[in-house]
Design an enzyme around this catalytic site. Structure first.
Site, PDB file in Angstrom:
ATOM      1  N   HIS A   1       7.825  29.798 -40.780  1.00 20.78           N
ATOM      2  CA  HIS A   1       6.751  29.863 -39.875  1.00 20.78           C
ATOM      3  C   HIS A   1       7.083  28.450 -39.081  1.00 20.78           C
ATOM      4  CE1 HIS A   1       3.287  27.556 -41.776  1.00 20.78           C
ATOM      5  NE2 HIS A   1       2.779  27.175 -39.971  1.00 20.78           N
TER       6      HIS A   1
ATOM      7  N   SER B   1       1.276  21.908 -41.859  1.00 18.38           N
ATOM      8  CA  SER B   1       2.954  23.053 -41.840  1.00 18.38           C
ATOM      9  C   SER B   1       4.057  22.259 -42.651  1.00 18.38           C
ATOM     10  CB  SER B   1       2.954  24.121 -40.849  1.00 18.38           C
ATOM     11  OG  SER B   1       1.732  25.088 -41.121  1.00 18.38           O
TER      12      SER B   1
ATOM     13  N   ASP C   1       6.795  32.529 -46.437  1.00 21.88           N
ATOM     14  CA  ASP C   1       6.944  31.034 -45.370  1.00 21.88           C
ATOM     15  C   ASP C   1       7.179  29.838 -45.882  1.00 21.88           C
ATOM     16  OD1 ASP C   1       6.499  30.641 -42.991  1.00 21.88           O
ATOM     17  OD2 ASP C   1       4.393  29.706 -43.476  1.00 21.88           O
TER      18      ASP C   1
END
Length: 505
Positions: free
Chosen positions: A131, A245, A161
């Site tokens: 993402h 992230s 992910d």
């Protein structure tokens, strides 16, 4: 005289007795005081021994080794929103008067995102989250020494992910892989990343849970991470925020044990818990992406459910089970290797290769480590009896073939070329590409003919074959949603056409 001596003796004896009492009392009190001191000292000694577990844990070495291998990632995606009030319907001006006379598409407006990544090889391979780079047209990487590189996207896996990037580096600093299986609840870990674009940020916390699944079963606010299909997170209380992230979760030895992925939050910022993909999963995904461009995902071919959820949905079935933990087998795929091996509906899977699995997420984590063609021992509980079966794992297509990502031109069965200046002047346009040749493929099946001038694809202007292929590759690699190309253009005769090209399997 005699009375005087008596009085003197009484005084002497009283003094001797008093001295004896004083000495005895002092000795007694000293002994008691010494005992009390020993007990008081034993307290601090014990407390210090407990405190040493945290106080004597040295985070500095792990932090110093990690920050140099964690990078800042900037992704830029171009977006084009049609100015037509008809939302993609036929433009009447262009239809009647030809290309170039209708509503004009605005220039793409870049959308910029930020995140983190972890260098895992000295030649510049980088692990991050899908993402963080999803939909990006340009990806740049800035290392801890402020050097900036252009990154190439090697591949992505939306189901975990995870994404793999490559920069042209040499002798890059890396974080060695640790063993996420050996992590213990309560163990100290560090989260290293770039929250809010604050580079080289280190936070500490403990592992608060392992194998955490169903964290986002519906679609609550969850930071900036998407819904994933494989969830077996390492849960920590290390502070992780937007920008973290794709960053590193490391143990106190400075070993990489996870890729920070998501937070559980109502605001999008840290609210107590964060989640990381175990390196046992991420490393296998990275290897597959590097070698094949796509993850070689093995499946058992079973429909499974946590027993806790089964109790809510079908309590009459759950009450008859002899175990309270595991993955309940509720059905099978059309070509199920588990069914062929002897596993039956109603069995509860409790272990894979002797590794206990208590939940569906734990089962998914174990199976995700293997590739189609591998054999695994699956232990089930059937009506109170444990049975073990050898299962030949397959891919989603029901075979053991290597799955590779097809290029856009191969899938479409078309060859494109840039329009010449003369063509653009002749047609009255400033962009577009020509379908130069067609073979069997999706475009020909959709009715596109040779010579068609493609103006826009999915509302994006197209000027080069590379732009076309990039759009197709993104759609093909997308796990969910409609895999369709909406193509708008015209033929040299002036006929405007719209095509929908299905790219799904």
């Amino acid at each position: 005289m005699k009375n005087t001596w008596k009085l003197f003796l009484i005084v002497i004896l009283t003094g001797i007795v008093s001295a004896g009492v004083a000495v005895g009392t002092f000795a007694y009190m000293s002994k008691k005081s010494n005992n009390s001191s020993q007990v008081f000292q034993q307290g601090p000694v014990k407390l210090a021994s407990y405190g040493n577990a945290a106080e004597n844990t040295d985070f500095t070495v792990a932090a110093e080794n990690s920050v140099h291998a964690v990078v800042h990632i900037k992704s830029v995606a171009k977006r084009t929103v049609s100015s037509s009030p008809r939302g993609g319907m036929i433009d009447p001006f262009e239809y009647f008067f030809g290309p170039g006379y209708g509503f004009q598409q605005p220039d793409p407006q870049p959308v910029t995102g930020f995140g983190s990544g972890v260098i895992i090889s000295t030649d510049g391979y980088i692990l991050t989250n899908n993402h963080v780079v999803e939909g990006a047209d340009e990806i740049s990487v800035t290392t801890n020494d402020n050097k900036t590189y252009t990154a190439k996207l090697i591949g992505t896996d939306p189901e975990t992910d995870i994404a793999l990037l490559k920069i042209n580096g040499k002798d890059m600093p890396i974080i060695p892989f640790g063993d996420s299986d050996k992590l213990k609840v309560g163990e100290w870990v560090l989260a290293v990343g770039n929250p809010f674009n604050l580079t080289s940020t280190v936070t500490a916390g403990i592992v608060s849970a392992k194998g955490r699944g169903n964290v986002f079963p519906s679609d609550p606010r969850r930071g900036n991470a998407p819904q994933m299909k494989i969830e077996s997170f390492i849960q920590t209380d290390a502070a992780v925020n937007r920008g973290n992230s794709g960053g590193a979760l490391v143990n106190t030895k400075g070993e990489l044990v996870g890729i920070n992925t998501a937070i559980y939050s109502q605001t999008g910022d840290f609210a107590g818990y964060s989640f990381a993909v175990p390196i046992s999963i991420a490393s296998k995904v990275a290897t597959d992406l590097k070698e094949h461009g796509a993850v070689q995902r093995a499946i058992l071919g079973v429909s499974i459910q946590d027993i806790s959820m089964l109790k809510e949905a079908k309590p009459e079935i759950a009450d008859k089970l002899k175990v309270t933990e595991g993955a309940y087998v509720g059905g099978f795929a059309d070509r199920s290797s588990a069914k062929e091996a002897g596993i039956e509906e109603g069995d509860v899977i409790t272990a894979v290769n002797d590794v206990p699995v208590k939940t569906v997420s734990a089962l998914q984590e174990q199976v995700s480590r293997y590739r189609p063609g591998d054999k695994v021992r699956v232990t089930v509980n059937r009506a109170g009896t444990n049975k073990t079966f050898t299962v030949d794992l397959r891919n989603k297509q029901g075979n053991t073939d290597i799955v590779k990502v097809s290029s856009g031109s191969d899938l479409l069965g078309a060859t494109f070329k840039v329009l010449s200046s003369e063509q653009k002047k002749q047609y009255g346009i400033s962009y577009g590409i020509e379908v130069a040749a067609l073979s069997s493929g999706r475009m020909k099946d959709s009715g596109v003919d040779k010579g068609f001038i493609i103006m826009t694809v999915n509302e994006q202007k197209i000027s080069t074959p590379a732009e076309m292929e990039k759009i197709v590759d993104k759609i093909v690699q997308t796990s969910d949603g409609d895999k369709v190309l909406y193509i708008k253009g015209f033929y040299p005769s002036g006929k405007t056409r719209y095509y929908a090209v299905d790219l799904s399997e």
